[in-house]
Design a protein around this motif. Sequence first.
Motif, PDB file in Angstrom:
ATOM      1  N   ARG A   1     -63.297  40.437 -10.609  1.00 44.03           N
ATOM      2  CA  ARG A   1     -62.694  39.213 -11.132  1.00 44.03           C
ATOM      3  C   ARG A   1     -62.802  38.970 -12.621  1.00 44.03           C
ATOM      4  N   GLY A   2     -63.989  38.644 -13.145  1.00 45.61           N
ATOM      5  CA  GLY A   2     -64.073  38.397 -14.568  1.00 45.61           C
ATOM      6  C   GLY A   2     -63.245  37.214 -15.020  1.00 45.61           C
TER       7      GLY A   2
ATOM      8  N   GLN B   1     -60.835  32.484  -6.586  1.00 47.27           N
ATOM      9  CA  GLN B   1     -61.185  33.055  -7.892  1.00 47.27           C
ATOM     10  C   GLN B   1     -60.355  34.299  -8.175  1.00 47.27           C
ATOM     11  N   GLN B   2     -60.077  35.056  -7.135  1.00 46.50           N
ATOM     12  CA  GLN B   2     -59.235  36.239  -7.309  1.00 46.50           C
ATOM     13  C   GLN B   2     -57.834  35.817  -7.747  1.00 46.50           C
ATOM     14  N   MET B   3     -57.347  34.699  -7.194  1.00 44.66           N
ATOM     15  CA  MET B   3     -56.030  34.187  -7.598  1.00 44.66           C
ATOM     16  C   MET B   3     -56.040  33.836  -9.089  1.00 44.66           C
TER      17      MET B   3
ATOM     18  N   GLU C   1     -58.177  46.617  -7.603  1.00 39.89           N
ATOM     19  CA  GLU C   1     -58.414  46.004  -6.293  1.00 39.89           C
ATOM     20  C   GLU C   1     -57.972  44.546  -6.212  1.00 39.89           C
ATOM     21  N   PRO C   2     -56.707  44.268  -6.489  1.00 39.43           N
ATOM     22  CA  PRO C   2     -56.277  42.864  -6.480  1.00 39.43           C
ATOM     23  C   PRO C   2     -56.330  42.221  -5.097  1.00 39.43           C
ATOM     24  N   SER C   3     -56.268  43.001  -4.045  1.00 38.82           N
ATOM     25  CA  SER C   3     -56.223  42.390  -2.709  1.00 38.82           C
ATOM     26  C   SER C   3     -57.599  41.993  -2.208  1.00 38.82           C
ATOM     27  N   LEU C   4     -58.640  42.390  -2.929  1.00 43.22           N
ATOM     28  CA  LEU C   4     -60.005  42.115  -2.484  1.00 43.22           C
ATOM     29  C   LEU C   4     -60.212  40.628  -2.238  1.00 43.22           C
ATOM     30  N   GLY C   5     -60.549  40.276  -1.007  1.00 39.10           N
ATOM     31  CA  GLY C   5     -60.873  38.897  -0.709  1.00 39.10           C
ATOM     32  C   GLY C   5     -59.688  37.985  -0.457  1.00 39.10           C
TER      33      GLY C   5
END
Lengths: 243, 372
Positions: free
Chosen positions: B86-87, B141-143, B161-165
């Motif tokens: 994320r970051g 948070q990924q969004m 890994e954008p789909s993570l979570g």
Amino acid sequence: MSGSLLSVSAARRAFGGLVAVNDVSFEVKDGELLGLIGPNGSGKTTMLNLISGAIRPNSGMIVLGGETISGLPAHRVARLGVARTFQLVRVLPTLSVEENVTAGGVFGHIRVWGEDAHKLAHALLERVGLGGRAGTPTGSLTYIDQKRLELARALASNPRLLLLDEWLAGLNPSELRIGIQLIRDIRNDGRTIIMVEHVMDAIRSLCDRVVVMSSGKTIADGDVGAVLSDPAVIRAYLGGENA
Amino acid sequence: MLRAEHLCVSYGAHRALEDISVHVARGEICVILGANGAGKTTLLNAIAGLVAPRDGARVTIGDTDITRAPANLVVEAGVALVPEGRGIFGDLTVRENLSLGAYGKHARAQSEERLKMVTALFPRLAERSGQVARTMSGGEQQMVAIGRALMSNPHVLMLDEPSLGLSPLLCTELFRSLRRIGETGTGILLVEQNARLSLSIADRAYLIENGHIVGEGKARALASDPAVQKAYLGGAGARTQRRFIEVHEPFHAQPARAALPFSAADLARRATEIQRAHIEARRIGAQAGAFERTGAAARQEASAPASPHANPISLAAGDMARRAAMVLADHIAARRPEPAPEPKALPAPPVADDGNLVVLSRTSLSKTPIGA
Ligand SMILES: Nc1ncnc2c1ncn2[C@@H]1O[C@H](COP(=O)(O)OP(=O)(O)OP(=O)(O)O)[C@@H](O)[C@H]1O
Ligand SMILES: [Mg+2]
């Protein structure tokens, strides 16, 4: 077997005006592997936080093996046999891999020291796929290896109830297969598990029962096959193509 | 459009990348498949300027040579990265995280349109625009992280890994949107464990193992290749004997934090101060004034020569911190009418909630590349 190990009754937790967990109730039988799924932000992690004592419910009751644990601080709940892994990994970065695992043993349900702790740590690291890495500084582990380490740490406390928050996220198919087998083995040790996961292959192949949350409420609770083909669950969570 | 050639990266004695070359054309979607630890994240980080490749490497975007360029120049050249883990700015609101993504000149022009696209993809971000990012759920948070990268309107978008979570529903929607973003001409370089979904939208794929490229081809052809199915798509009977991981790449950006040289740590701290002060200023509805001063100080330090002992990774880290300070100062100065209270000194460097250093998308730049 099959008595109730965990019972959650009308658990509620709000953050400001947002009710993250809205009067949720469910039971987990001794030895059961329960899947907890639902859209992003539906309250799954918050639910695990309520069980582990990381945060307190505003109302409702959580009972573990006949003892009320809602309202107890996290370390007391850990002593009673609840261990967890985190969605956003939390290893202790200044400790080595082995020390992280031993820390789990020291603070947990059944405590071990000295040579026993050392042996246990090595056995657990081997089990999660970190054999031979005991002396590695945790700061140099990959994300996935940190998650493996968290699982070893949780197991070191010999928990009755293990809470896994997206432990299988980010694995490729071959790694996922190994991960699924590992969770199955842990369950076969006699541990009760609640797993939060967005990886449906894992939910399908592992869970006896699934609870689905949406906007803080339970919208389904039942057998995996039935729940995953429930139109409300497809609409809120799975979407057409993944059903 | 993006061309990376002969990338070799070592972490101490361990060689993470061995002579890897990849390219992404305009509007093309390329996916990189491989086990965890194969070197995928290192590859994206090497292109993004977060780790330095050895001599002989060459990275270009259009006509611009960005080989070993610091991360900020890479971003300015139009390459945005959604990093693994994320970051995001945990202390800032969703809205603030998104507007930081649209900071660059190029991005600002179209920021309204971009914001519409991002909130259509993730309506939650509009509903919660005032929520402090660190209190959001993992998937939310990924969004934010993906949304911020999309706001920068890059020539090439790299996603780790954008789909993570993300829920299955959102995951499908995200991949559909990536297809649409590709159609607008943006090149996409994607690292993803969800091989089935990513191959379904990709034009081309690279297979990477132990730091080597072991295969490359049209996505459609690879998706129906039995060996690929077995290794990456979880095809029937694919019981591999492989251990969890054969090669170990360090967790992204952590070595950098450990080795942070003093001055970089100092700047990092300052970036955090600015962030916090900014929030505080908005919260008490009071005035903000020290921002220009802090920004100017950061700018001055940016032109100071870097320590010869600092390693390239920590330079990148210091650089990010510095950039954070400058960008935030500029950003705030641009939208803030009144003066503000003195920022409080806070010890922590600006790391995201997951322990990663924050990485900004397209930003304003110091004219002096760090370490040049
Ligand atoms: N401290 C907090 N302050 C404000 N809102 C919060 C806080 N913690 C959680 N929330 C909100 O509560 C909701 C539930 O969060 P939770 O982390 O339980 O979701 P989740 O089901 O685990 O989602 P995901 O699948 O994305 O991990 C989210 O919308 C989140 O933004
Ligand atoms: Mg969660």
